[in-house]
Write a protein that holds these residues in place. Structure first.
Motif, PDB file in Angstrom:
ATOM      1  N   PRO A 145     -58.793 -11.262 144.649  1.00 19.45           N
ATOM      2  CA  PRO A 145     -57.736 -10.729 145.508  1.00 19.45           C
ATOM      3  C   PRO A 145     -56.598 -10.061 144.748  1.00 19.45           C
ATOM      4  N   LEU A 146     -56.532 -10.272 143.451  1.00 21.82           N
ATOM      5  CA  LEU A 146     -55.462  -9.662 142.660  1.00 21.82           C
ATOM      6  C   LEU A 146     -55.804  -8.245 142.222  1.00 21.82           C
ATOM      7  N   THR A 147     -57.079  -7.889 142.266  1.00 23.71           N
ATOM      8  CA  THR A 147     -57.496  -6.544 141.880  1.00 23.71           C
ATOM      9  C   THR A 147     -58.283  -5.837 142.978  1.00 23.71           C
ATOM     10  N   GLY A 148     -58.812  -6.614 143.943  1.00 24.81           N
ATOM     11  CA  GLY A 148     -59.668  -6.036 144.973  1.00 24.81           C
ATOM     12  C   GLY A 148     -61.092  -5.817 144.518  1.00 24.81           C
ATOM     13  N   GLU A 149     -61.442  -6.249 143.310  1.00 21.93           N
ATOM     14  CA  GLU A 149     -62.789  -6.024 142.796  1.00 21.93           C
ATOM     15  C   GLU A 149     -63.778  -7.006 143.438  1.00 21.93           C
ATOM     16  N   PHE A 150     -64.865  -6.473 144.003  1.00 24.44           N
ATOM     17  CA  PHE A 150     -65.877  -7.285 144.660  1.00 24.44           C
ATOM     18  C   PHE A 150     -66.749  -7.988 143.620  1.00 24.44           C
ATOM     19  N   GLY A 151     -67.332  -9.135 144.005  1.00 30.10           N
ATOM     20  CA  GLY A 151     -68.184  -9.864 143.083  1.00 30.10           C
ATOM     21  C   GLY A 151     -68.852 -11.049 143.739  1.00 30.10           C
ATOM     22  N   ASP A 152     -69.200 -12.038 142.935  1.00 30.07           N
ATOM     23  CA  ASP A 152     -69.912 -13.214 143.417  1.00 30.07           C
ATOM     24  C   ASP A 152     -68.995 -14.110 144.249  1.00 30.07           C
TER      25      ASP A 152
END
Length: 266
Positions: free
Chosen positions: A206-213
Motif C-alpha cells: 500500500p505504500l507504493t501501489g505495487e501488486f504482488g503476492d
C-alpha cells in the motif's frame, strides 16, 4: 448480464473506475486513480494501476455493494448501480476511509450496514487511533499516507443496521475476519467457494501501489496484527477457490490455501 458501460465523459480517462466480472452475479469496480495516487505509485518505477476494489452483487431487486472504496468513486458507483437495477444496500467490510469513502455520498440511495464492532469507527471522523503512520520507514510514503487517507475518506457514515457472523447477505455468508480493523467481515459463498475478504489480506504494497503476492496487512495500519494473521488462517481453513481482497488482484490458482497460509506467516 451485459457489462455496464462507463457512465463518464472522455475527460480524465486515467481517473475513471473500471468494472469487470468476478463470478456469477458479482462484479468488481476498480478505482482510486487520482493524481496523488499516480505520483506515489510512480516512485516504485511501475505503471500506476487502480488499487481500490468495490464489489457489486446483483440480486433480483437491486444491487448489494460490498465495501465503498474512496470518495472519488461515489458518482461512478451511483451511475453504475442505477444501470444494474438500483442500489439496495451498502455493506462495509470494515470502516477505514478507503473502504467507507463513497458510502456517505450514497447513503441517500441505500442503507449502510457493517458488523456491530465496526459501527463506532464507521460513525467517527478521521483515521482510527491504532493506525501509526509515523512507523512508516520511507519518508515520502510517511508524508503522503495521512494526506491520501484524508482525501480518500468521504467522512463518517450513519450505520443503519449491523451484521453478525453467519448472517446471509445477497447469497453470501458474513464471516468475521477482524484484526486489521474491528469488526472486519468478508463475504463467503459456499456454492463456488468464493470469498470477498476486504482487507483480510493485501495483494499489494500500500505504500507504493505495487501488486504482488498475498500478505498480511502492514502493522502500522492494523488494530491487532496477531489477530489479523489468525483471520488469514481462518480464511485458509475454508479452502476457498478464489479470494478477492479490498485492493489489487485476487488470490487464485490450484494453491489458494497454501498462498493464504504463507501470507499469514509474512
Amino acid at each position: 448480464m451485459r457489462q455496464p458501460s462507463p457512465p463518464y465523459g472522455a475527460s480524465n480517462v486515467l481517473a475513471r473506475p473500471t468494472i469487470e466480472p468476478v463470478a456469477n452475479r458479482v462484479w468488481v469496480v476498480r478505482g482510486g486513480m487520482d493524481y496523488s495516487a499516480i505520483a506515489l505509485q510512480g516512485l516504485s518505477g511501475k505503471l500506476p494501476r487502480r488499487t481500490m476494489n468495490v464489489y457489486l452483487i446483483k440480486e433480483h431487486d437491486g444491487v448489494t455493494m460490498f465495501d465503498a472504496g474512496v470518495a472519488s468513486m461515489a458518482a461512478p458507483l451511483k451511475a453504475i448501480t442505477e444501470r444494474m437495477g438500483g442500489l439496495k444496500r451498502i455493506v462495509l467490510g470494515h470502516a477505514h476511509g478507503d473502504h467507507r469513502g463513497a458510502a456517505r455520498a450514497l447513503q441517500s440511495e441505500a442503507p449502510v450496514y457493517c458488523h456491530a464492532d465496526a459501527k463506532q469507527e464507521a460513525e467517527t471522523a478521521g483515521m482510527p487511533p491504532y493506525q501509526h503512520t509515523e512507523q512508516i520507514e520511507k519518508r515520502m510514503p510517511r508524508m503522503a499516507f495521512p494526506y491520501l487517507s484524508k482525501k480518500w475518506d468521504g467522512g463518517p457514515v450513519k450505520i443503519d443496521g449491523t451484521i453478525n457472523e453467519g448472517d446471509e447477505i445477497a447469497g453470501f455468508e458474513a464471516r468475521l475476519f477482524d484484526g486489521h480493523a474491528p469488526g472486519q467481515i468478508g463475504l463467503w459463498r459456499e456454492q463456488d467457494r468464493l470469498c470477498l475478504c476486504s482487507d483480510t489480506i493485501y495483494t499489494l504494497d500500500p505504500l507504493t501501489g505495487e501488486f504482488g503476492d498475498a500478505r498480511t496487512p502492514l502493522e502500522f495500519a492494523n488494530m491487532d496484527t496477531a489477530r489479523a494473521k489468525e483471520s488469514i488462517r481462518n480464511l485458509a481453513r475454508l479452502e476457498p477457490s478464489e479470494v478477492w481482497p479490498g485492493h489489487a488482484d485476487p488470490v487464485r490458482g490450484d494453491d489458494v490455501q497454501a498462498q493464504l497460509e504463507k501470507a499469514a506467516r509474512t
